[in-house]
Design an enzyme around this catalytic site. Sequence first.
Site, PDB file in Angstrom:
ATOM      1  N   SER A   1     -11.088  10.634  15.337  1.00 20.29           N
ATOM      2  CA  SER A   1     -12.345   9.882  15.305  1.00 20.29           C
ATOM      3  C   SER A   1     -12.401   8.973  16.524  1.00 20.29           C
ATOM      4  O   SER A   1     -11.366   8.499  16.997  1.00 20.29           O
ATOM      5  CB  SER A   1     -12.434   9.027  14.040  1.00 20.29           C
TER       6      SER A   1
ATOM      7  N   TYR B   1      -9.146   2.779   8.150  1.00 20.58           N
ATOM      8  CA  TYR B   1      -9.643   4.034   8.725  1.00 20.58           C
ATOM      9  C   TYR B   1      -9.292   4.106  10.207  1.00 20.58           C
ATOM     10  O   TYR B   1      -8.807   5.138  10.687  1.00 20.58           O
ATOM     11  CB  TYR B   1     -11.154   4.127   8.520  1.00 20.58           C
TER      12      TYR B   1
ATOM     13  N   LYS C   1      -6.866   6.951  12.029  1.00 17.51           N
ATOM     14  CA  LYS C   1      -7.336   7.871  13.069  1.00 17.51           C
ATOM     15  C   LYS C   1      -6.658   7.599  14.409  1.00 17.51           C
ATOM     16  O   LYS C   1      -6.469   8.529  15.210  1.00 17.51           O
ATOM     17  CB  LYS C   1      -8.860   7.786  13.194  1.00 17.51           C
TER      18      LYS C   1
END
Length: 286
Positions: free
Chosen positions: A151, A164, A168
């Site tokens: 990401s 998150y 990533k």
Amino acid sequence: MTNVQSVFAKSNVAVVTGGASGIGLAAAKHFARLGMSVVLADLGGDRLAIARDQVIELAGGADEHVMAIETDVSDRESLEALERAVLQRFGRVHVLMNNAGIGPETSIFSPQANWDNILGVNLMGVINGTRAFGPNMLSHGEPGVIINTGSKQGITTPPGNPAYNVSKAGVKVFTEALQHELRNTEGSRITAHLLIPGFVFTGLTKGDRAEKPAAAWTSEQTVDFMMESLARGNFYILCPDNDVARSVDERRILWAAGDIVENRPPLSRWHGGYTEEFKAFLAAKD
């Protein structure tokens, strides 16, 4: 050097985690259209069964080339069981797409379970998948690819949802190390690639929206771009979308790296004292 396009040959085998929806399902469908045998790995339930039926339809209506297996990617034993089932059915794997991901909102002091779930799926799912499938992919001697879904949030690490971002960022570092090791392994015909989607309208991003925003790409557009990038041999598959061009992503990434080089405050792009400087940097041509 591996001819990546040859990997996606008819009757070769692709395994896709998070394959019941979004980018994973779009990839599985694309592989089925190419005549590949496809394995969908996801949590169980109606979504997985529906996805299986859709992929079977694209595979000519016969199910001998499609498997759907309930898999918890955060559990290494679950992925090892998946690999055993795939090898028993198809003999070998040529494409591994570690794509499963979740994204509930977190803060630094969110409940531990939220952090554990995100890191378990998004980061350890990639590590577990690679370590479960990688040795046999190397040993069968045929060309293959491992595609890990990262990401942009793991590169520019914007404020909000730190778990998150951390997960990533870990996927990026792991995949870089993986490709380095693969290219320095004697006899290896496996390459690794980091998929970095832009704004894609999936179950992970849509929220309460029923219709795709104009700025977002579809999962199918993302997979098409991924395949074009793989054909070029790209490691970093940095996807644009309908709102952000690659040139903008490049400036944002350079600015984030510049925080260290210039000793600016962390996340200075969102620091009031650097607003005008960042705008000028973004507008610069070089």
